[in-house]
Design a protein around this motif. Structure first.
Motif, PDB file in Angstrom:
ATOM      1  N   TYR A 189      -8.732  13.826   2.506  1.00 46.45           N
ATOM      2  CA  TYR A 189      -9.265  12.643   1.910  1.00 46.45           C
ATOM      3  C   TYR A 189     -10.224  11.848   2.999  1.00 46.45           C
ATOM      4  CZ  TYR A 189      -6.007   9.389   3.859  1.00 46.45           C
ATOM      5  OH  TYR A 189      -5.494   8.573   4.758  1.00 46.45           O
ATOM      6  N   ASN A 191      -6.688  13.807  -7.239  1.00 46.49           N
ATOM      7  CA  ASN A 191      -5.968  12.895  -6.544  1.00 46.49           C
ATOM      8  C   ASN A 191      -6.653  12.413  -5.230  1.00 46.49           C
ATOM      9  OD1 ASN A 191      -4.602  12.058  -9.051  1.00 46.49           O
ATOM     10  ND2 ASN A 191      -2.750  13.484  -8.329  1.00 46.49           N
ATOM     11  N   THR A 192      -6.898  13.450  -4.534  1.00 45.81           N
ATOM     12  CA  THR A 192      -7.433  13.544  -3.163  1.00 45.81           C
ATOM     13  C   THR A 192      -8.678  12.774  -3.163  1.00 45.81           C
ATOM     14  OG1 THR A 192      -6.046  15.472  -2.541  1.00 45.81           O
ATOM     15  CG2 THR A 192      -7.967  14.895  -1.317  1.00 45.81           C
ATOM     16  N   LEU A 207      -9.715  10.592  -5.675  1.00 47.52           N
ATOM     17  CA  LEU A 207      -9.481   9.202  -5.802  1.00 47.52           C
ATOM     18  C   LEU A 207      -8.776   8.415  -4.784  1.00 47.52           C
ATOM     19  CD1 LEU A 207      -7.993   9.985  -9.366  1.00 47.52           C
ATOM     20  CD2 LEU A 207     -10.309   9.142  -8.785  1.00 47.52           C
ATOM     21  N   LYS A 208      -7.979   9.140  -3.828  1.00 46.25           N
ATOM     22  CA  LYS A 208      -7.473   8.609  -2.461  1.00 46.25           C
ATOM     23  C   LYS A 208      -8.478   7.990  -1.710  1.00 46.25           C
ATOM     24  CE  LYS A 208      -4.033   8.969   1.023  1.00 46.25           C
ATOM     25  NZ  LYS A 208      -2.822   9.952   1.497  1.00 46.25           N
ATOM     26  N   ALA A 209      -9.430   8.927  -1.660  1.00 48.67           N
ATOM     27  CA  ALA A 209     -10.497   8.763  -0.695  1.00 48.67           C
ATOM     28  C   ALA A 209     -11.586   7.609  -0.935  1.00 48.67           C
ATOM     29  CB  ALA A 209     -11.574  10.000  -0.436  1.00 48.67           C
ATOM     30  N   ARG A 269     -10.460   5.270  -3.195  1.00 50.68           N
ATOM     31  CA  ARG A 269      -9.517   3.856  -3.087  1.00 50.68           C
ATOM     32  C   ARG A 269      -9.625   3.320  -1.671  1.00 50.68           C
ATOM     33  NH1 ARG A 269      -5.866   6.666  -6.567  1.00 50.68           N
ATOM     34  NH2 ARG A 269      -4.487   7.121  -4.446  1.00 50.68           N
ATOM     35  N   GLU A 270      -9.793   4.146  -0.601  1.00 49.82           N
ATOM     36  CA  GLU A 270      -9.581   3.741   0.817  1.00 49.82           C
ATOM     37  C   GLU A 270     -11.080   3.148   1.134  1.00 49.82           C
ATOM     38  OE1 GLU A 270      -9.113   3.195   4.889  1.00 49.82           O
ATOM     39  OE2 GLU A 270      -7.718   3.358   3.191  1.00 49.82           O
ATOM     40  N   ARG A 293     -10.976  -0.130  -0.605  1.00 48.48           N
ATOM     41  CA  ARG A 293     -10.438  -1.256   0.079  1.00 48.48           C
ATOM     42  C   ARG A 293     -11.090  -1.700   1.316  1.00 48.48           C
ATOM     43  NH1 ARG A 293      -7.708  -1.449   4.644  1.00 48.48           N
ATOM     44  NH2 ARG A 293      -7.987   0.744   5.265  1.00 48.48           N
TER      45      ARG A 293
END
Length: 160
Positions: free
Chosen positions: A21, A58-59, A61-63, A65-66, A69
């Protein structure tokens, strides 16, 4: 503002030791700095990234989201993830850095012709970059040694 997916392709290096990610985050930031991505561009969907890289959705999506943020992108429900802003004055830098990019490309070709591998060139460049931008300019001997070490092959410590 562009609604199509931006021309960014993520390349995942499973041997790098960097979380997948984070590689996506870093590559997105690089594209923002270089002006490859601009405000309004849509990032590839998680499905597109998964198909191209064979990583877990999900990886991706995590990236994303970061990046959200950090205020760099925004998710729009049902539409995708869009770039909100660039980094490092990309629009102004793209024209100004053209001569430097040409010189760097020439240097990279010379390094490759000299037999250096991509990791060797990266290590050499990073050592020089670190010494150039270091906050402690009093110890030039360590900077020089770092650059010389970076130019050596990982096989047997021989200089190339």
């Amino acid at each position: 503002m562009a609604a199509e997916s931006a021309a960014v392709e993520f390349r995942i290096d499973r041997r790098s030791g960097v979380a997948t990610y984070l590689q996506i985050v870093q590559q997105t930031k690089q594209a923002l700095r270089l002006g490859v991505l601009e405000p309004g561009d849509r990032l590839p969907t998680a499905r597109e990234v998964v198909e191209a890289t064979a990583i877990n959705p999900n990886t991706v999506l995590k990236a994303y989201r970061e990046l959200e943020r950090e205020g760099l992108v925004e998710a729009r429900r049902g539409l995708g993830t869009f770039v909100r802003r660039t980094l490092g004055g990309a629009a102004e830098a793209s024209a100004a850095d053209a001569p430097l990019r040409t010189e760097l490309a020439d240097w990279a070709r010379r390094a490759r012709t000299a037999g250096l591998e991509k990791d060797d060139v990266s290590a050499l460049f990073t050592a020089v970059l670190d010494s150039t931008f270091s906050t402690d300019d009093t110890d030039d001997t360590n900077s020089t040694n770092g650059a010389e070490t970076a130019g050596r092959s990982h096989r047997g410590g021989q200089e190339r």
